[in-house]
Write a protein that holds these residues in place. Structure first.
Motif, mmCIF file in Angstrom:
data_model
loop_
_atom_site.group_PDB
_atom_site.id
_atom_site.type_symbol
_atom_site.label_atom_id
_atom_site.label_comp_id
_atom_site.label_asym_id
_atom_site.label_seq_id
_atom_site.Cartn_x
_atom_site.Cartn_y
_atom_site.Cartn_z
ATOM 1 N N VAL A 131 0.828 -1.210 0.000
ATOM 2 C CA VAL A 131 0.000 0.000 0.000
ATOM 3 C C VAL A 131 0.862 1.259 0.000
ATOM 4 O O VAL A 131 0.679 2.160 -0.833
ATOM 5 N N ASN A 132 1.809 1.328 0.929
ATOM 6 C CA ASN A 132 2.552 2.573 1.130
ATOM 7 C C ASN A 132 3.598 2.843 0.054
ATOM 8 O O ASN A 132 3.653 3.938 -0.516
ATOM 9 N N LEU A 133 4.430 1.852 -0.223
ATOM 10 C CA LEU A 133 5.536 2.065 -1.155
ATOM 11 C C LEU A 133 5.131 1.806 -2.603
ATOM 12 O O LEU A 133 5.270 2.674 -3.472
ATOM 13 N N LEU A 134 4.589 0.613 -2.871
ATOM 14 C CA LEU A 134 4.214 0.295 -4.246
ATOM 15 C C LEU A 134 3.027 1.138 -4.704
ATOM 16 O O LEU A 134 2.967 1.555 -5.860
ATOM 17 N N GLY A 135 2.082 1.398 -3.802
ATOM 18 C CA GLY A 135 0.944 2.254 -4.150
ATOM 19 C C GLY A 135 1.386 3.663 -4.490
ATOM 20 O O GLY A 135 0.896 4.275 -5.450
ATOM 21 N N THR A 136 2.331 4.185 -3.726
ATOM 22 C CA THR A 136 2.868 5.517 -4.014
ATOM 23 C C THR A 136 3.540 5.541 -5.381
ATOM 24 O O THR A 136 3.324 6.463 -6.182
ATOM 25 N N TYR A 137 4.353 4.526 -5.654
ATOM 26 C CA TYR A 137 5.040 4.515 -6.944
ATOM 27 C C TYR A 137 4.064 4.310 -8.106
ATOM 28 O O TYR A 137 4.233 4.909 -9.173
ATOM 29 N N ASN A 138 3.053 3.498 -7.900
ATOM 30 C CA ASN A 138 2.055 3.268 -8.950
ATOM 31 C C ASN A 138 1.424 4.579 -9.402
ATOM 32 O O ASN A 138 1.358 4.877 -10.595
ATOM 33 N N VAL A 139 0.984 5.381 -8.442
ATOM 34 C CA VAL A 139 0.348 6.659 -8.788
ATOM 35 C C VAL A 139 1.377 7.627 -9.368
ATOM 36 O O VAL A 139 1.118 8.298 -10.371
ATOM 37 N N ALA A 140 2.558 7.687 -8.757
ATOM 38 C CA ALA A 140 3.598 8.592 -9.249
ATOM 39 C C ALA A 140 3.962 8.277 -10.695
ATOM 40 O O ALA A 140 4.105 9.176 -11.536
ATOM 41 N N GLN A 141 4.116 6.999 -11.003
ATOM 42 C CA GLN A 141 4.505 6.601 -12.351
ATOM 43 C C GLN A 141 3.418 6.948 -13.371
ATOM 44 O O GLN A 141 3.717 7.451 -14.458
ATOM 45 N N GLN A 142 2.161 6.719 -13.004
ATOM 46 C CA GLN A 142 1.084 7.004 -13.962
ATOM 47 C C GLN A 142 0.859 8.499 -14.136
ATOM 48 O O GLN A 142 0.530 8.951 -15.236
ATOM 49 N N VAL A 143 1.053 9.264 -13.067
ATOM 50 C CA VAL A 143 0.968 10.725 -13.192
ATOM 51 C C VAL A 143 2.100 11.227 -14.085
ATOM 52 O O VAL A 143 1.887 12.053 -14.977
ATOM 53 N N ALA A 144 3.318 10.725 -13.861
ATOM 54 C CA ALA A 144 4.456 11.132 -14.687
ATOM 55 C C ALA A 144 4.217 10.794 -16.156
ATOM 56 O O ALA A 144 4.500 11.608 -17.049
ATOM 57 N N GLN A 145 3.686 9.609 -16.414
ATOM 58 C CA GLN A 145 3.420 9.204 -17.794
ATOM 59 C C GLN A 145 2.404 10.123 -18.453
ATOM 60 O O GLN A 145 2.567 10.524 -19.612
ATOM 61 N N THR A 146 1.359 10.488 -17.712
ATOM 62 C CA THR A 146 0.337 11.392 -18.250
ATOM 63 C C THR A 146 0.925 12.761 -18.559
ATOM 64 O O THR A 146 0.631 13.356 -19.600
ATOM 65 N N ILE A 147 1.764 13.265 -17.658
ATOM 66 C CA ILE A 147 2.395 14.574 -17.875
ATOM 67 C C ILE A 147 3.306 14.535 -19.101
ATOM 68 O O ILE A 147 3.284 15.442 -19.943
ATOM 69 N N ILE A 148 4.107 13.482 -19.225
ATOM 70 C CA ILE A 148 5.028 13.364 -20.345
ATOM 71 C C ILE A 148 4.278 13.319 -21.677
ATOM 72 O O ILE A 148 4.698 13.921 -22.675
ATOM 73 N N GLU A 149 3.153 12.619 -21.696
ATOM 74 C CA GLU A 149 2.394 12.445 -22.937
ATOM 75 C C GLU A 149 1.614 13.687 -23.343
ATOM 76 O O GLU A 149 1.386 13.925 -24.533
#
Length: 266
Positions: A131-149
């Motif tokens: 929840v804490n670590l992988l969940g944080t990275y999951n959202v961070a990665q998808q937000v970063a991908q959306t911003i990049i695109e």
């Protein structure tokens, strides 16, 4: 970067520090996509802060790639379809995320081991880190991908977005096996992630708070969190969100973990 006219994902936005961050974003004329497992609390936040500025797709498990993706796409579509200034502002963009969601303990059904089962079992450790670590990275990665695109540079520096995570003084000071390790992991990925995203104009910062006046303070049975060195009290949620706003607006803050604990050490 400005908050006005930009969209930010806020995990854990239904209560505590996350809810205060949502309020601050709205006060700065920004937009917030709440991601929280607590659908009732998220809906109440939308109602109290205004559906024109706050969106929730319902219960969102941050460890689910599909649910996170659906919440991001749903929020972007919702705000842009309701954008009254389409002529002057063709599209509202996702400018970043403030990741506040997290748990201290695993559910009671996941038991520990050792005397009275008080030691951290692998199942408990795995659940909290998920929840804490992988969940944080999951959202961070998808937000970063959306911003990049989708995003073009927002200023002369080429900044496109920002990701702010929430670590903890317990992660930096080595307390609680599951929770502390998960928060240490969040702190540890701050600089590597900032380096990975730098060429795309995305900053990454982390805040490591001490005890704050939120419901999480009372999660551990019988625990009485110590007060800060000075001021001699627990933190107020607005002091956390004030720092979030300062990080968003100050482009030189990148790749670092800021302790927000009034000098308290574990």
């Amino acid at each position: 970067m400005h908050l006005q006219g930009n969209i930010f994902v806020v995990t854990g936005g239904a209560s505590g520090l996350g809810h205060q961050v949502v309020k601050s974003i709205v006060e700065q004329d920004g937009y917030a996509i709440i991601m929280d497992i607590n659908a009732t609390g998220a809906n109440k936040a939308v109602q109290s802060l205004g559906s024109d500025k706050v969106y929730s797709s319902g219960s969102v498990d941050v460890t689910s790639e599909e649910q996170v993706q659906r919440a991001i796409k749903g929020g972007l579509s919702y705000f842009n379809s309701n954008n009254k200034d389409k002529e002057s502002v063709p599209s509202l963009l996702l400018a970043g995320a403030v990741l506040c969601s997290g748990i201290v303990l695993s559910p009671q059904k996941i038991q520990g081991y050792g005397p009275d089962k008080h030691l951290t079992s692998y199942s408990q450790f795995k659940h909290v880190l998920s929840v804490n670590l992988l969940g944080t990275y999951n959202v961070a990665q998808q937000v970063a991908q959306t911003i990049i695109e989708n995003n073009k540079p927002l200023d002369e520096d080429g900044e496109r977005g920002i990701i702010i995570t929430t670590s903890s003084m317990l992660g930096l000071d080595g307390t609680l096996v599951g929770y502390g390790t998960s928060k240490a992991g969040i702190a540890g990925m701050t600089l590597p992630l900032a380096r990975e995203l730098a060429s795309f104009g995305i900053r990454v910062m982390s805040i490591a708070p001490g005890p704050f006046e939120t419901p999480m303070k009372n999660v551990l049975p019988g625990a009485n969190p110590p007060v800060s060195l000075f001021p001699k009290r627990h933190g107020y949620p607005h002091e956390f969100s004030d720092l979030v706003l300062q990080i968003i607006t100050n482009p030189m803050l990148n790749g670092s973990v800021i302790r927000l604990d009034g000098g308290l050490r574990g």
